[in-house]
Design a protein around this motif. Structure first.
Motif, PDB file in Angstrom:
ATOM      1  N   ASP A 235       0.809  -1.229   0.000  1.00 10.57           N
ATOM      2  CA  ASP A 235       0.000   0.000   0.000  1.00 10.57           C
ATOM      3  C   ASP A 235       0.836   1.269   0.000  1.00 10.57           C
ATOM      4  O   ASP A 235       0.305   2.365   0.155  1.00 10.57           O
ATOM      5  CB  ASP A 235      -0.911   0.011   1.254  1.00 10.57           C
ATOM      6  N   LEU A 236       2.149   1.138  -0.114  1.00  9.61           N
ATOM      7  CA  LEU A 236       3.021   2.304   0.041  1.00  9.61           C
ATOM      8  C   LEU A 236       3.077   3.200  -1.188  1.00  9.61           C
ATOM      9  O   LEU A 236       3.353   4.386  -1.071  1.00  9.61           O
ATOM     10  CB  LEU A 236       4.465   1.837   0.313  1.00  9.61           C
ATOM     11  N   GLY A 237       2.874   2.584  -2.353  1.00 10.72           N
ATOM     12  CA  GLY A 237       3.125   3.330  -3.589  1.00 10.72           C
ATOM     13  C   GLY A 237       4.564   3.189  -4.036  1.00 10.72           C
ATOM     14  O   GLY A 237       5.021   3.923  -4.917  1.00 10.72           O
ATOM     15  N   ALA A 238       5.303   2.267  -3.433  1.00 11.48           N
ATOM     16  CA  ALA A 238       6.681   1.996  -3.866  1.00 11.48           C
ATOM     17  C   ALA A 238       6.641   0.947  -4.973  1.00 11.48           C
ATOM     18  O   ALA A 238       5.815   0.031  -4.939  1.00 11.48           O
ATOM     19  CB  ALA A 238       7.518   1.483  -2.697  1.00 11.48           C
ATOM     20  N   ASP A 239       7.551   1.096  -5.949  1.00  8.06           N
ATOM     21  CA  ASP A 239       7.635   0.108  -7.033  1.00  8.06           C
ATOM     22  C   ASP A 239       8.663  -0.972  -6.709  1.00  8.06           C
ATOM     23  O   ASP A 239       8.506  -2.125  -7.090  1.00  8.06           O
ATOM     24  CB  ASP A 239       8.058   0.792  -8.338  1.00  8.06           C
ATOM     25  N   ILE A 240       9.746  -0.557  -6.053  1.00  6.61           N
ATOM     26  CA  ILE A 240      10.842  -1.486  -5.730  1.00  6.61           C
ATOM     27  C   ILE A 240      10.989  -1.530  -4.209  1.00  6.61           C
ATOM     28  O   ILE A 240      10.963  -0.491  -3.546  1.00  6.61           O
ATOM     29  CB  ILE A 240      12.182  -1.001  -6.337  1.00  6.61           C
ATOM     30  N   ILE A 241      11.141  -2.736  -3.673  1.00  8.13           N
ATOM     31  CA  ILE A 241      11.417  -2.855  -2.238  1.00  8.13           C
ATOM     32  C   ILE A 241      12.707  -3.656  -2.059  1.00  8.13           C
ATOM     33  O   ILE A 241      13.025  -4.535  -2.848  1.00  8.13           O
ATOM     34  CB  ILE A 241      10.274  -3.554  -1.469  1.00  8.13           C
ATOM     35  N   ASN A 242      13.432  -3.279  -1.031  1.00  4.50           N
ATOM     36  CA  ASN A 242      14.657  -3.993  -0.720  1.00  4.50           C
ATOM     37  C   ASN A 242      14.361  -5.058   0.337  1.00  4.50           C
ATOM     38  O   ASN A 242      13.578  -4.809   1.256  1.00  4.50           O
ATOM     39  CB  ASN A 242      15.660  -3.002  -0.134  1.00  4.50           C
ATOM     40  N   ILE A 243      14.943  -6.255   0.187  1.00  8.77           N
ATOM     41  CA  ILE A 243      14.835  -7.224   1.283  1.00  8.77           C
ATOM     42  C   ILE A 243      16.243  -7.618   1.718  1.00  8.77           C
ATOM     43  O   ILE A 243      17.120  -7.849   0.901  1.00  8.77           O
ATOM     44  CB  ILE A 243      13.992  -8.479   0.921  1.00  8.77           C
ATOM     45  N   ASP A 244      16.434  -7.657   3.025  1.00  5.89           N
ATOM     46  CA  ASP A 244      17.742  -7.982   3.594  1.00  5.89           C
ATOM     47  C   ASP A 244      17.899  -9.506   3.654  1.00  5.89           C
ATOM     48  O   ASP A 244      16.952 -10.254   3.383  1.00  5.89           O
ATOM     49  CB  ASP A 244      17.865  -7.360   4.986  1.00  5.89           C
ATOM     50  N   TYR A 245      19.061  -9.945   4.095  1.00  7.73           N
ATOM     51  CA  TYR A 245      19.349 -11.375   4.042  1.00  7.73           C
ATOM     52  C   TYR A 245      18.513 -12.200   5.017  1.00  7.73           C
ATOM     53  O   TYR A 245      18.409 -13.395   4.898  1.00  7.73           O
ATOM     54  CB  TYR A 245      20.843 -11.628   4.290  1.00  7.73           C
ATOM     55  N   TYR A 246      17.909 -11.533   5.993  1.00  7.16           N
ATOM     56  CA  TYR A 246      17.053 -12.237   6.958  1.00  7.16           C
ATOM     57  C   TYR A 246      15.790 -12.799   6.300  1.00  7.16           C
ATOM     58  O   TYR A 246      15.143 -13.677   6.843  1.00  7.16           O
ATOM     59  CB  TYR A 246      16.514 -11.277   8.019  1.00  7.16           C
ATOM     60  N   ILE A 247      15.389 -12.195   5.204  1.00 15.24           N
ATOM     61  CA  ILE A 247      14.052 -12.444   4.659  1.00 15.24           C
ATOM     62  C   ILE A 247      14.057 -13.638   3.717  1.00 15.24           C
ATOM     63  O   ILE A 247      14.920 -13.761   2.849  1.00 15.24           O
ATOM     64  CB  ILE A 247      13.561 -11.194   3.883  1.00 15.24           C
ATOM     65  N   ASP A 248      13.052 -14.492   3.881  1.00 16.82           N
ATOM     66  CA  ASP A 248      12.870 -15.608   2.961  1.00 16.82           C
ATOM     67  C   ASP A 248      12.315 -15.041   1.638  1.00 16.82           C
ATOM     68  O   ASP A 248      11.204 -14.493   1.619  1.00 16.82           O
ATOM     69  CB  ASP A 248      11.876 -16.600   3.600  1.00 16.82           C
TER      70      ASP A 248
END
Lengths: 335, 206
Positions: free
Chosen positions: A249-262
């Motif tokens: 719902d943010l309106g962001a097109d790209i999100i970053n995921i860190d190494y913790y995330i599956d």
């Protein structure tokens, strides 16, 4: 297909010639150029030169007009200490007393602190590489800037003890973020990444993110789209799984995921967002190129069917990353 | 006592003080309040954090409540006879983010350790001389940036040179917890404050 065309395709979940690769090379560009980090961080021309050299060496899809996370707070009056080989330290926070908020005005990015240096780097990068390579700027998100203005401990206690004043500071930080981002776009960045590490669930609980930050980040991304940002990119490091549903719902097109995330969980929770990540940054120091290649191939395999993916590290590449490891990641998208 | 524990876990200072007054009026001894109140709250938090719901803000509120109680009960500091071993703690040179370190300090104090805080941006030399002067059993070091790793890797060698190799070294913080103990050349890498605490509690049993 050049890097910009490739990234636009992937952000829109369309077929590209290959998966884009963005190595989050910030200060590492100074290290590989044998330039002292403190000089790099205070000279936009040097940032541009080192970023161009690093791009020529590694051949990834994006360069960064990015200094460090203290640019905005310094422009607002925080006192920094620069040392040769590390990022600057805040020696005195801009806001000694929260009652001072009314006396603060939004800094002019063309004049305040090192903001003009970042704009200078953006302009050179755009003129030199910007027809083919994505030029990314950076602005701090409201939570991170608020913590940088007051000091993290004071800011977090304020959030609980005086939520109205805290909200006022967040709103002020949103204005700083938007104005700085707009100037970066005018100077030549294709998009500024909104860097918001303090919004990580490692720092605040997910309901806090929903109540305090979701509407403010929505406002920032709306404004960025209004002024022609090529895409919008939210960067929050750490264990972000609990807030992934809000990302939709943010309106962001790209999100970053860190190494913790599956990565599979991120795909499920954010089906329509382009995902950037998520090799463990420290691996670029501790592992061998063959290990980085294996990690890259695993990620490429996981996202092959879905698309909407940019191969990257989970966060900034450490200054001391081994160049052969960065090359291994970059090469993996071409093999 | 349960009302005090609930107030601690809610981070509600006014309720904490109110419940504390009720207990002191009933002549409940400070040691009992520490053991059955503060330590129980820490245990509860420990269990909660081990199931992947750890955030700094919540822990900060609890640690502030704990510090309020300790200061009320012992304005001059806890009597040394009640303390476990000494731990020297620091955020290493080049790193000024010390909230995590401050939380670790309070949790260790709440569990009865004597904690010497070397602050932030601390050199290895200062860290080790402080450990020597205070007969420490462990050093807790933290950092958010990978640039401090070379300094961490030197600590055990420096301790050995000073004939202090019996001192355990525990590392934590965002940058350091990405690495293995072997890579950092430390005895233990703590994922969370409670992970570090549990490591110390195990050592006490040996």
């Amino acid at each position: 297909m050049n890097s910009i065309e490739r990234i636009i395709k992937v952000v829109g979940f369309n077929q590209a010639d290959r998966v884009p690769v963005i190595a989050q090379v910030f200060g590492h560009a100074a290290v590989v150029a044998n330039v002292p980090l403190d000089e790099y961080l205070q000279d936009g021309g040097l940032v541009a030169r080192c970023q161009i050299d690093a791009w020529e060496q590694y051949d990834y899809d994006s360069v960064f007009a990015l200094l460090d996370v203290c640019v905005e707070t310094e422009a607002l009056g925080s006192r920094l200490e620069f040392r040769k080989d590390i990022y600057p330290l805040i020696k005195k926070y801009a806001m000694a007393d929260t009652s001072e908020i009314d006396s603060f005005s939004i800094p002019n990015p063309k004049k305040a602190g090192r903001m003009p240096e970042l704009l200078k780097a953006a302009k050179i990068l755009r003129n030199t590489l910007g027809k083919e390579v994505l030029v990314v700027g950076c602005a701090l998100g409201p939570m991170t800037l608020t913590l940088q203005l007051l000091g993290a401990e004071r800011a977090l206690y304020l959030a609980i003890d005086d939520p109205d004043t805290f909200s006022g500071l967040l709103d002020f930080s949103v204005e700083v973020c938007v104005k700085f981002s707009v100037e970066q776009i005018k100077a030549g960045v294709h998009l500024p990444v909104i860097f918001e590490p303090a919004a990580s669930p490692a720092v605040i609980p997910a309901p806090f993110f929903r109540e305090f930050l979701l509407p403010r980040l929505q406002k920032i991304f709306r404004e960025l789209k209004n002024v022609g940002s090529l895409a919008t990119w939210l960067h929050i490091a750490g264990p972000t799984t609990p807030i992934l549903p809000y990302y939709n719902d943010l309106g962001a097109d790209i999100i970053n995921i860190d190494y913790y995330i599956d990565p599979s969980e991120a795909q499920n929770k954010c089906p329509n967002l382009c995902i950037n990540g998520n090799i463990k940054p420290l691996s670029f120091i501790t592992e061998k190129p063959s290990d980085i290649k294996t990690m890259s191939k695993t990620l490429l395999g996981l996202f092959k069917k879905r698309g909407g993916y940019i191969l990257s590290s989970g966060c900034e590449l450490p200054l001391e990353s081994k160049p052969e490891n960065i090359k291994a990641m970059v090469l993996s998208v071409r093999e | 006592m349960q009302d005090l524990i609930d107030a601690i876990l809610d981070g509600d200072i006014s309720r904490v003080l109110s419940e504390l007054r009720k207990l002191t009026v009933q002549d409940i001894r400070p040691e009992q309040i520490i053991k059955n109140g503060i330590e129980s709250a820490v245990e509860f938090l420990n269990d909660k954090c081990s199931i992947d719901s750890f955030n700094l803000l919540e822990i900060m509120l609890v640690t502030r409540a704990i510090m309020t109680i300790i200061q009320e009960l012992y304005p001059e500091g806890p009597p040394s006879s009640q303390l476990k071993s000494t731990i020297v703690i620091a955020t290493l040179e080049g790193n000024i983010h010390d909230i995590g370190k401050n939380i670790v300090k309070i949790i260790l104090k709440a569990k009865g350790y004597r904690v010497i805080d070397c602050g932030k941006d601390c050199s290895n030399e200062h860290l080790i001389s402080t450990a020597q002067q205070n007969s420490a059993s462990a050093l807790f070091v933290s950092g958010l940036i990978t640039s401090i790793i070379p300094n961490v890797q030197k600590i055990k060698d420096l301790l050995e040179k000073e004939n202090l190799s019996h001192i355990k070294v525990v590392a934590g913080g965002a940058a350091l917890k990405m690495a293995s103990p072997e890579f950092l050349k430390v005895d233990y890498v703590a994922e969370t404050v409670f992970d570090g605490l549990n490591y110390m509690e195990q050592l006490q049993k040996v």
